[in-house]
Design a protein around this motif. Structure first.
Motif, PDB file in Angstrom:
ATOM      1  N   SER A 178      14.611  -1.961   7.654  1.00  0.00           N
ATOM      2  CA  SER A 178      15.279  -1.712   6.468  1.00  0.00           C
ATOM      3  C   SER A 178      14.600  -2.115   5.222  1.00  0.00           C
ATOM      4  CB  SER A 178      16.940  -2.202   6.354  1.00  0.00           C
ATOM      5  OG  SER A 178      17.306  -2.040   5.122  1.00  0.00           O
ATOM      6  N   SER A 179      14.619  -1.155   4.123  1.00  0.00           N
ATOM      7  CA  SER A 179      14.027  -1.669   3.174  1.00  0.00           C
ATOM      8  C   SER A 179      14.848  -1.706   2.057  1.00  0.00           C
ATOM      9  CB  SER A 179      12.899  -0.369   2.435  1.00  0.00           C
ATOM     10  OG  SER A 179      11.824  -0.261   3.515  1.00  0.00           O
ATOM     11  N   ALA A 180      16.170  -1.734   2.594  1.00  0.00           N
ATOM     12  CA  ALA A 180      17.321  -1.968   1.617  1.00  0.00           C
ATOM     13  C   ALA A 180      17.225  -3.480   0.798  1.00  0.00           C
ATOM     14  CB  ALA A 180      18.648  -1.707   2.204  1.00  0.00           C
ATOM     15  N   ARG A 181      18.137  -3.522  -0.195  1.00  0.00           N
ATOM     16  CA  ARG A 181      17.956  -4.969  -1.006  1.00  0.00           C
ATOM     17  C   ARG A 181      18.715  -5.877  -0.204  1.00  0.00           C
ATOM     18  NH1 ARG A 181      20.108  -5.110  -7.225  1.00  0.00           N
ATOM     19  NH2 ARG A 181      18.049  -3.905  -7.406  1.00  0.00           N
ATOM     20  N   TYR A 182      19.543  -5.540   0.802  1.00  0.00           N
ATOM     21  CA  TYR A 182      20.231  -6.423   1.337  1.00  0.00           C
ATOM     22  C   TYR A 182      20.284  -5.799   3.014  1.00  0.00           C
ATOM     23  CZ  TYR A 182      22.374  -7.417  -2.993  1.00  0.00           C
ATOM     24  OH  TYR A 182      22.412  -7.547  -4.436  1.00  0.00           O
ATOM     25  N   PRO A 183      19.175  -6.062   3.740  1.00  0.00           N
ATOM     26  CA  PRO A 183      19.244  -5.230   5.137  1.00  0.00           C
ATOM     27  C   PRO A 183      20.190  -5.877   5.750  1.00  0.00           C
ATOM     28  CG  PRO A 183      17.370  -7.124   4.722  1.00  0.00           C
ATOM     29  CD  PRO A 183      17.991  -6.721   3.491  1.00  0.00           C
ATOM     30  N   PRO A 184      20.846  -5.267   6.958  1.00  0.00           N
ATOM     31  CA  PRO A 184      21.812  -5.639   7.714  1.00  0.00           C
ATOM     32  C   PRO A 184      21.776  -6.618   8.949  1.00  0.00           C
ATOM     33  CG  PRO A 184      21.240  -3.207   8.306  1.00  0.00           C
ATOM     34  CD  PRO A 184      20.383  -3.886   7.090  1.00  0.00           C
ATOM     35  N   TYR A 185      20.394  -6.650   9.344  1.00  0.00           N
ATOM     36  CA  TYR A 185      20.151  -7.503  10.618  1.00  0.00           C
ATOM     37  C   TYR A 185      19.257  -8.823  10.258  1.00  0.00           C
ATOM     38  CZ  TYR A 185      22.283  -3.732  12.859  1.00  0.00           C
ATOM     39  OH  TYR A 185      23.063  -2.664  13.283  1.00  0.00           O
ATOM     40  N   ALA A 186      19.227  -8.978   8.937  1.00  0.00           N
ATOM     41  CA  ALA A 186      18.328 -10.396   8.535  1.00  0.00           C
ATOM     42  C   ALA A 186      18.907 -11.609   9.517  1.00  0.00           C
ATOM     43  CB  ALA A 186      17.986 -10.435   7.009  1.00  0.00           C
ATOM     44  N   GLY A 187      17.976 -12.281   9.831  1.00  0.00           N
ATOM     45  CA  GLY A 187      18.209 -13.640  10.404  1.00  0.00           C
ATOM     46  C   GLY A 187      18.858 -14.706   9.489  1.00  0.00           C
ATOM     47  N   ASP A 188      19.414 -15.866  10.316  1.00  0.00           N
ATOM     48  CA  ASP A 188      20.174 -16.698   9.276  1.00  0.00           C
ATOM     49  C   ASP A 188      19.043 -17.542   8.356  1.00  0.00           C
ATOM     50  OD1 ASP A 188      22.587 -16.502  10.574  1.00  0.00           O
ATOM     51  OD2 ASP A 188      22.318 -17.970  11.893  1.00  0.00           O
TER      52      ASP A 188
ATOM     53  N   ASP B 266       0.713  -1.381  -0.002  1.00  0.00           N
ATOM     54  CA  ASP B 266       0.046  -0.111   0.060  1.00  0.00           C
ATOM     55  C   ASP B 266       0.776   1.213  -0.037  1.00  0.00           C
ATOM     56  OD1 ASP B 266      -2.185  -1.612   0.127  1.00  0.00           O
ATOM     57  OD2 ASP B 266      -2.518  -1.255   2.288  1.00  0.00           O
ATOM     58  N   GLN B 267       1.974   1.297   0.505  1.00  0.00           N
ATOM     59  CA  GLN B 267       2.816   2.374   0.724  1.00  0.00           C
ATOM     60  C   GLN B 267       3.742   2.573  -0.397  1.00  0.00           C
ATOM     61  OE1 GLN B 267       4.811   1.763   4.695  1.00  0.00           O
ATOM     62  NE2 GLN B 267       2.797   2.703   5.614  1.00  0.00           N
ATOM     63  N   HIS B 268       3.713   1.499  -1.466  1.00  0.00           N
ATOM     64  CA  HIS B 268       4.547   1.355  -2.728  1.00  0.00           C
ATOM     65  C   HIS B 268       6.162   1.250  -2.390  1.00  0.00           C
ATOM     66  CE1 HIS B 268       1.080   2.347  -4.936  1.00  0.00           C
ATOM     67  NE2 HIS B 268       0.749   3.365  -4.202  1.00  0.00           N
ATOM     68  N   SER B 269       6.442   0.629  -1.391  1.00  0.00           N
ATOM     69  CA  SER B 269       7.666   0.300  -0.982  1.00  0.00           C
ATOM     70  C   SER B 269       8.559  -0.387  -1.895  1.00  0.00           C
ATOM     71  CB  SER B 269       7.945  -0.518   0.430  1.00  0.00           C
ATOM     72  OG  SER B 269       9.117  -0.906   0.770  1.00  0.00           O
ATOM     73  N   ASP B 270       9.805  -0.233  -1.883  1.00  0.00           N
ATOM     74  CA  ASP B 270      10.787  -0.842  -2.866  1.00  0.00           C
ATOM     75  C   ASP B 270      10.817  -2.191  -2.720  1.00  0.00           C
ATOM     76  OD1 ASP B 270      11.468   1.735  -4.033  1.00  0.00           O
ATOM     77  OD2 ASP B 270      13.118   2.074  -3.142  1.00  0.00           O
ATOM     78  N   THR B 271      10.416  -2.721  -1.432  1.00  0.00           N
ATOM     79  CA  THR B 271      10.457  -3.855  -1.162  1.00  0.00           C
ATOM     80  C   THR B 271       9.348  -4.912  -1.895  1.00  0.00           C
ATOM     81  OG1 THR B 271       9.094  -3.968   0.856  1.00  0.00           O
ATOM     82  CG2 THR B 271      11.288  -3.466   1.276  1.00  0.00           C
ATOM     83  N   ILE B 272       8.324  -4.221  -2.402  1.00  0.00           N
ATOM     84  CA  ILE B 272       7.448  -4.953  -3.065  1.00  0.00           C
ATOM     85  C   ILE B 272       7.523  -4.320  -4.583  1.00  0.00           C
ATOM     86  CG2 ILE B 272       4.926  -5.599  -3.045  1.00  0.00           C
ATOM     87  CD1 ILE B 272       6.263  -6.159  -0.754  1.00  0.00           C
ATOM     88  N   LYS B 273       8.268  -3.635  -5.084  1.00  0.00           N
ATOM     89  CA  LYS B 273       8.754  -3.089  -6.324  1.00  0.00           C
ATOM     90  C   LYS B 273       8.460  -4.224  -7.460  1.00  0.00           C
ATOM     91  CE  LYS B 273      11.335  -0.002  -8.972  1.00  0.00           C
ATOM     92  NZ  LYS B 273      12.478   0.977  -9.068  1.00  0.00           N
ATOM     93  N   GLY B 274       7.598  -4.217  -8.290  1.00  0.00           N
ATOM     94  CA  GLY B 274       7.347  -4.958  -9.362  1.00  0.00           C
ATOM     95  C   GLY B 274       6.255  -6.035  -9.092  1.00  0.00           C
TER      96      GLY B 274
END
Length: 666
Positions: free
Chosen positions: A517-527, A319-327
């Motif tokens: 983070s909405s970055a392509r490679y978020p720094p704190y994603a789990g294993d 709904d917020q047109h975030s880059d995480t859902i782009k496409g």
């Protein structure tokens, strides 16, 4: 008479301990040696303090300090005469907590609980589920909230306990059983074995007993993590062609348990996760997917065990047109297929799966037709598909509930290995481990799903359908990687993609640390999230011009991603539409380095019911056992000290008097 016996016993203890100490003194070479002899560290999995907007659940020391109490077995402690740490078997654990909740006098004397572990304890249990009988009923898109999907549910994990609770390792179980036996067999001894609990929660110390107050004070963090979605084949965002309708397959990757770090979730939901990964692997070998008239999208959600955090945030990001859902245009979803618990269909005989459906009849008929065509294409009577009972109130607890709430017109299907009640008798418990499922059931479910998705996306070629095969070896490998500590996340498959931070996999969602983070490679994603992202990005990718080059040279072509970068610090560029999506409460906002709880929105039913789960901070969680003297011995030492002091004083006075007289005579 009794006082004389107590005095005699204390004297015997004194001389015995003095003799023992004199014999052992020379064996200690340092203070750490002395500590190792005095204290035994206990391995275990703690129950921790969790909070929501209305209060708190879970466990904590009652105050700011450590809790010390003698260890007793529950069956020997029906009536407690002093504050004790209760050692209890899994089959009696629920009864103990129920008594604690109903008997205040008994509860006051429970200083802590130590739960035993053992191999294959599931065999002796009819069931053990600390969740409720209808998990997360408040989010169901139908009114029948009293339906019992989880008959074994007791609801004990949703209550607050003002004492520490530990699940012991098997080694520590033996140590504590011996300690309890020692205390039981030597009630008249001068010593007893005690446990020391250091489970002090910051929310208890600060007096913040709900999510709103603890977030303001900074004594807790929100539950959350990162979901992953991927498109097969990759979506060309810059294409002028009209987007295709979407066939979306999803599952979840987080579980819950009474004990934070023992949320295994083998049947629910990891059997579904492994099935989906095997499906993606199988379909990645199919040619011509680009020519199909529908787009395949795969979603792996996290946070679903805690108010469907992942799926609700997934929609909000859209709904917020975030880059995480782009496409990805969620309005183009034609059908949703969720893989639920699929690891417990019959080992012998027919493996039967049930299709729980909701939505428009015409689309559902098309989906069910595709599912039955897939089953027929397997050309075996050992795999069967049935439509779930019409007496069920709706779909079982699943992420599809979020989709039905957000898009009531959507058509969806949840594939499960049960009809009207969970086949998993250990739902959301530490006993839902790898012994609770079988790989052949997962392979059968994955075979059905892979072929169904191909047919549903428009695939009609019979030879192609027949050639869609599930890699059973991959399923076995994933079981070892995601559900065992050996090899665990140190398995070759996981290490091919990431460098894990730990070996033993855990399916607890964890907390969001810092700004989401909405970055392509978020720094704190789990294993697990990072492994799933790399696996999906690899399997759904198409060759890139930079395929032979490392990521250090830049993955600059439109749609390119860098995978396997953690392993060799170089990585490989691939073209893939695979994204991380933050998963945390839709009623939380992070700004100015702090979390804020947003007011509820009456138009968002699920948001109004959002508990906003948080986890208390803590400095250390630790438990150890050691031996102490009883009070009579301590009192004797005090008395002897006073007597020695007085005797010494008298000797000094008499001595001084005698010396003075002698001097006068001289």
């Amino acid at each position: 008479m009794e006082s004389k016996l107590a005095l005699l016993l204390s004297l015997l203890c004194f001389f015995h301990l003095s003799l023992s100490a004199s014999k052992e003194t020379n064996s200690f070479e340092s203070v750490p040696d002395l500590e190792k002899t005095m204290y035994t560290q206990i391995d275990g999995f703690p129950c921790v303090r969790l909070l929501n907007l209305s209060g708190e659940i879970g466990c904590s020391n009652p105050g700011r300090g450590k809790v010390v109490a003698p260890i007793v077995k529950f069956n020997n402690a029906k009536e407690l005469i002093e504050s004790v740490a209760v050692l209890v078997s899994v089959d009696e654990f629920e009864n103990l907590l129920l008594r604690v909740s109903k008997d205040p006098d008994f509860a006051k004397k429970v200083a802590g609980i130590l739960v035993e572990s053992g191999s294959k304890v599931q065999n002796g249990l009819k069931g053990f589920s600390p969740d409720v009988k209808f998990p997360q009923a408040e989010f169901a898109p139908y009114p029948s909230k009293n339906f019992e999907w989880n008959p074994a549910g007791s609801g004990i994990m949703w209550k607050a306990y003002n004492f520490p609770v530990f699940l012991l390792s098997q080694t520590s179980t033996l140590i504590l059983q011996q300690a309890a036996s020692t205390n039981e067999n030597s009630k008249k001894s001068c010593t007893k074995v005690v446990s020391e609990f250091d489970v002090v929660m910051q929310t208890t110390k600060s007096g913040t007993h709900d999510s709103n107050s603890c977030l303001k004070e900074g004594t807790c963090l929100p539950l959350g993590g990162y979901s992953v979605w991927s498109a097969l084949p990759p979506i060309n965002i810059s294409s002028p062609l009209k987007p295709k309708p979407i066939v979306l397959a999803m599952t979840s990757m987080d579980s819950a348990s009474f004990f934070r770090d023992k949320s295994v979730g083998a049947e629910s939901p990891i059997s579904g996760l492994i099935a989906l990964l095997a499906v993606v692997d199988a379909l990645s070998h199919v040619d011509g997917l680009k020519e199909l008239n529908k787009q395949l999208v795969f979603v792996v959600l996290t946070g679903e065990a805690w108010g469907y955090l992942g799926s609700r945030r997934f929609f909000l990001e859209s709904d917020q047109h975030s880059d995480t859902i782009k496409g990805l245009n969620l309005a183009m979803i034609d059908m949703v297929m969720e893989i639920g618990s699929v690891g417990k269909s019959s080992i012998q005989g027919t493996k039967t799966f049930f299709a729980h459906t909701a939505g428009a009849t015409s689309s559902l008929n098309e989906t069910l037709s595709a599912l039955h065509r897939a089953q027929e294409s397997l050309r075996t009577e050992s795999v069967a598909v049935k439509t779930a009972s019409t007496l069920n109130p709706g779909v079982p607890p699943s992420s599809l509930m979020t989709f039905l709430r957000k898009k009531p017109q959507i058509s969806g299907l949840v594939l499960e290995d049960f009809d009207s009640a969970f086949s998993n008798k250990f739902y959301h418990s530490h006993l839902d481990d790898i012994s609770n499922i079988n790989s052949s059931s997962i392979v059968a479910a994955a075979s059905l799903v892979a072929r169904t998705l191909y047919i549903q996306a428009g695939g009609q070629d019979l030879s192609t359908i027949d050639n869609i095969k599930i890699n059973a070896s991959l399923v076995e490998e994933l079981l070892g990687c995601l559900l065992n500590c050996e090899p665990g996340l140190s398995c070759e498959l996981v290490k091919h993609y990431i460098t894990p931070s730990t070996t033993c996999p855990g399916q607890y969602v964890g907390v969001i640390s810092g700004e989401p983070s909405s970055a392509r490679y978020p720094p704190y994603a789990g294993d697990i999230s990072r492994f799933v992202w790399n696996f999906l990005a690899d399997k759904t990718s198409i060759p890139s011009e930079n395929m032979s080059s490392s990521c250090a040279k830049g993955c600059n072509v439109d749609g390119e991603l860098c995978i396997r970068q953690e392993v060799d610090k170089k990585g490989v560029c691939v073209i893939s539409t695979t994204r991380f999506v933050p998963a945390y409460s839709t009623r939380l906002k992070y700004e100015s380095e702090a979390w804020t709880v947003l007011p509820s929105n009456s138009s968002d039913i699920m948001g109004e019911n959002d508990p906003v789960w948080t986890e208390s901070n803590w400095d250390m969680i630790n438990i150890r056992v050691y031996t102490i003297q009883n009070a009579a011995y301590d009192n004797l030492i005090l008395l002897l000290g006073i007597v020695v002091t007085l005797f010494a004083y008298i000797l000094i006075v008499v001595g001084r008097t005698l010396v003075r007289k002698a001097l006068k005579q001289d």
